[in-house]
Design an enzyme around this catalytic site. Structure first.
Site, mmCIF file in Angstrom:
data_model
loop_
_atom_site.group_PDB
_atom_site.id
_atom_site.type_symbol
_atom_site.label_atom_id
_atom_site.label_comp_id
_atom_site.label_asym_id
_atom_site.label_seq_id
_atom_site.Cartn_x
_atom_site.Cartn_y
_atom_site.Cartn_z
ATOM 1 N N SER A 184 44.262 25.241 -25.410
ATOM 2 C CA SER A 184 43.239 24.704 -26.325
ATOM 3 C C SER A 184 43.745 23.489 -27.097
ATOM 4 C CB SER A 184 42.725 25.787 -27.266
ATOM 5 O OG SER A 184 43.774 26.254 -28.072
ATOM 6 N N ARG A 226 29.218 19.046 -12.200
ATOM 7 C CA ARG A 226 29.258 20.507 -12.316
ATOM 8 C C ARG A 226 30.338 20.938 -13.300
ATOM 9 N NH1 ARG A 226 27.092 23.613 -8.246
ATOM 10 N NH2 ARG A 226 27.588 25.325 -9.652
ATOM 11 N N ARG A 259 39.457 19.843 -7.836
ATOM 12 C CA ARG A 259 38.987 18.815 -6.906
ATOM 13 C C ARG A 259 40.124 18.162 -6.138
ATOM 14 N NH1 ARG A 259 33.792 20.302 -6.234
ATOM 15 N NH2 ARG A 259 32.896 20.770 -8.279
HETATM 16 C C1 LIG Z 1 36.121 23.513 -3.119
HETATM 17 C C2 LIG Z 1 34.896 23.721 -3.940
HETATM 18 C C3 LIG Z 1 33.739 24.191 -3.347
HETATM 19 C C4 LIG Z 1 32.577 24.409 -4.088
HETATM 20 N N1 LIG Z 1 31.440 24.846 -3.477
HETATM 21 C C5 LIG Z 1 30.318 25.066 -4.184
HETATM 22 C C6 LIG Z 1 29.105 25.520 -3.568
HETATM 23 O O1 LIG Z 1 29.050 25.734 -2.379
HETATM 24 N N2 LIG Z 1 28.019 25.700 -4.346
HETATM 25 C C7 LIG Z 1 28.042 25.495 -5.698
HETATM 26 O O2 LIG Z 1 27.029 25.690 -6.357
HETATM 27 N N3 LIG Z 1 29.159 25.051 -6.294
HETATM 28 C C8 LIG Z 1 30.288 24.832 -5.592
HETATM 29 N N4 LIG Z 1 31.427 24.378 -6.238
HETATM 30 C C9 LIG Z 1 31.376 24.089 -7.665
HETATM 31 C C10 LIG Z 1 32.007 25.251 -8.494
HETATM 32 O O3 LIG Z 1 31.273 26.435 -8.311
HETATM 33 C C11 LIG Z 1 32.027 24.871 -9.981
HETATM 34 O O4 LIG Z 1 30.683 24.725 -10.448
HETATM 35 C C12 LIG Z 1 32.746 23.597 -10.279
HETATM 36 O O5 LIG Z 1 33.923 23.506 -9.534
HETATM 37 C C13 LIG Z 1 33.091 23.518 -11.765
HETATM 38 O O6 LIG Z 1 34.057 24.500 -12.029
HETATM 39 P P1 LIG Z 1 34.135 25.279 -13.395
HETATM 40 O O7 LIG Z 1 32.887 26.019 -13.672
HETATM 41 O O8 LIG Z 1 35.418 26.074 -13.366
HETATM 42 O O9 LIG Z 1 34.335 24.026 -14.390
HETATM 43 P P2 LIG Z 1 33.799 23.777 -15.839
HETATM 44 O O10 LIG Z 1 32.321 23.832 -15.885
HETATM 45 O O11 LIG Z 1 34.403 22.501 -16.310
HETATM 46 O O12 LIG Z 1 34.387 24.931 -16.681
HETATM 47 C C14 LIG Z 1 35.791 25.047 -16.918
HETATM 48 C C15 LIG Z 1 36.113 26.484 -17.219
HETATM 49 O O13 LIG Z 1 35.479 26.859 -18.453
HETATM 50 C C16 LIG Z 1 35.004 28.188 -18.353
HETATM 51 N N5 LIG Z 1 33.534 28.166 -18.460
HETATM 52 C C17 LIG Z 1 32.724 27.078 -18.351
HETATM 53 N N6 LIG Z 1 31.454 27.422 -18.541
HETATM 54 C C18 LIG Z 1 31.440 28.746 -18.747
HETATM 55 C C19 LIG Z 1 30.428 29.684 -18.994
HETATM 56 N N7 LIG Z 1 29.157 29.328 -19.049
HETATM 57 N N8 LIG Z 1 30.765 30.971 -19.187
HETATM 58 C C20 LIG Z 1 32.046 31.360 -19.138
HETATM 59 N N9 LIG Z 1 33.090 30.516 -18.898
HETATM 60 C C21 LIG Z 1 32.783 29.235 -18.711
HETATM 61 C C22 LIG Z 1 35.474 28.730 -17.014
HETATM 62 O O14 LIG Z 1 36.708 29.343 -17.184
HETATM 63 C C23 LIG Z 1 35.600 27.475 -16.188
HETATM 64 O O15 LIG Z 1 36.490 27.610 -15.099
HETATM 65 C C24 LIG Z 1 32.580 24.155 -5.493
HETATM 66 C C25 LIG Z 1 33.763 23.705 -6.092
HETATM 67 C C26 LIG Z 1 34.912 23.495 -5.343
HETATM 68 C C27 LIG Z 1 36.159 22.979 -6.037
#
Ligand SMILES: Cc1cc2nc3c(=O)[nH]c(=O)nc-3n(C[C@H](O)[C@H](O)[C@H](O)COP(=O)(O)OP(=O)(O)OC[C@H]3O[C@@H](n4cnc5c(N)ncnc54)[C@H](O)[C@@H]3O)c2cc1C
Length: 313
Positions: free
Chosen positions: A80, A104, A263
């Site tokens: 943090s 995303r 990524r």
């Molecule tokens: C190789 C790859 C393939 C993918 N394929 C797909 C796909 O087929 N379809 C698809 O829809 N998406 C896909 N994604 C996108 C993936 O599901 C995530 O939406 C994206 O990578 C953002 O990740 P994140 O939510 O960890 O990141 P962030 O939104 O930046 O969040 C960072 C971290 O904060 C926490 N966090 C954030 N928001 C919340 C919340 N609301 N509640 C609780 N904790 C939270 C979690 O710990 C999260 O990991 C893919 C991603 C990758 C890297």
């Protein structure tokens, strides 16, 4: 001549500042002494933030250098404190499919992206997906398709703009956008007379626009921005995912680390993986003590990936 981008351009458009006089004032007020060895605000800020948690200054200050302090933070996952350092990066030469994936990432990021509704795409640029680069036949197929999509986009925009410029459509637009407003019941005005007339009913305006060239021109001028926007928002449906876009991204160091990990992974899509690797290299230079644990490794196909032992701090 259409531009085709092989790789993103990255501009560091925002960095941290940390006013030394304010830090001095705080230390004086608290009777505290802080010894560190970096002038880099991106690295000083999270160190100070972390030290506030335990007031580890003066006698209570264990580690005396920033690298080992932040290294410990990464090791124990006290992520943090990394959220206090932000970097603003401007990406150009990236595709709409890349930004669809990029946005995303919710936590710790802010985005401002080029609007395809406001900005004309008749001279759009495109991004060549890495897998297609270097293959003359596939590149040609892609280029021809992109050129064709711009032609169709231009044709649709022109035809829609024409359709939206008939007298009735112009009145509808002015009413919809409330440039032509109802001042008294049944009486509509622009706030000024048009060719000597004002406060008419909708039907009277319709008849008037059909009869007067001056009124027609006036309505066209009043609605031009809205009409163009409506035409573009419909016509952009034919532009491919490869269409180039520009996006301004502000993210904190913790969020950028998460982006680099997800990524830059081998499973990530090739264009965004290349971007993650470029961002990683750049942020390692900007703040080695925050990003130095990352390694950019080459894969057998010549592309790259990122790696760290400290995942998701
Ligand atoms: C190789 C790859 C393939 C993918 N394929 C797909 C796909 O087929 N379809 C698809 O829809 N998406 C896909 N994604 C996108 C993936 O599901 C995530 O939406 C994206 O990578 C953002 O990740 P994140 O939510 O960890 O990141 P962030 O939104 O930046 O969040 C960072 C971290 O904060 C926490 N966090 C954030 N928001 C919340 C919340 N609301 N509640 C609780 N904790 C939270 C979690 O710990 C999260 O990991 C893919 C991603 C990758 C890297």
């Amino acid at each position: 001549m259409t531009t085709f981008f092989p790789r993103a351009r990255i501009y560091v458009v925002g960095r941290q500042v940390m006013p030394p006089e304010e830090v001095e004032r705080f230390l004086r007020d608290e009777g505290a002494a802080w010894q560190t060895d970096t002038d880099n605000p991106a690295q000083r800020i999270p160190e100070l933030a972390g030290r506030i948690c335990y007031m580890s200054f003066g006698d209570k200050q264990g580690r005396k250098d920033n690298k080992s302090y932040l290294g410990h933070i990464l090791e124990v996952g006290h992520g943090s404190v990394l959220e206090h350092t932000v970097f603003s990066l401007l990406f150009t030469g990236v595709s709409r499919s890349l930004t669809h994936e990029l946005i995303r990432h919710r936590a710790g990021f802010g985005y401002s992206q080029l609007s395809q509704r406001y900005v004309d795409e008749t001279d759009a640029s495109f991004v060549v997906p890495p897998a297609i680069q270097g293959d003359a036949v596939l590149e040609k197929t892609l280029r021809e398709f992109c050129d064709h999509s711009v032609k169709v986009y231009t044709e649709l925009t022109d035809k829609l703009a024409e359709r939206m410029a008939t007298p009735d459509a112009l009145v509808d637009f002015a009413l919809r956008e409330e440039t032509l407003r109802e001042k008294a019941p049944g009486q509509f005005t622009f706030g000024e007379p048009v060719d000597g007339k004002d406060n008419l009913s909708v039907d009277e305006w319709r008849r008037f626009v059909k009869a007067s060239d001056t009124a027609l021109k006036y309505f066209k001028k009043q609605t031009i921005r809205g009409r163009r926007k409506s035409a573009r928002e419909a016509a952009r449906a034919v532009l491919p995912n490869a269409t180039e876009t520009k996006i301004f991204v502000t993210g904190n160091a913790r969020a950028w680390r998460h982006f680099i990990e997800l990524r830059g992974d081998v499973h990530a899509e090739a264009e965004i993986r290349a971007l993650a690797c470029d961002v990683c290299r750049l942020l390692k230079k900007e703040a080695p003590n925050l990003f130095g644990d990352y390694e950019v490794a080459r894969l057998p196909d010549g592309s790259e990936r990122t790696r760290t032992i400290h995942r998701k701090v």
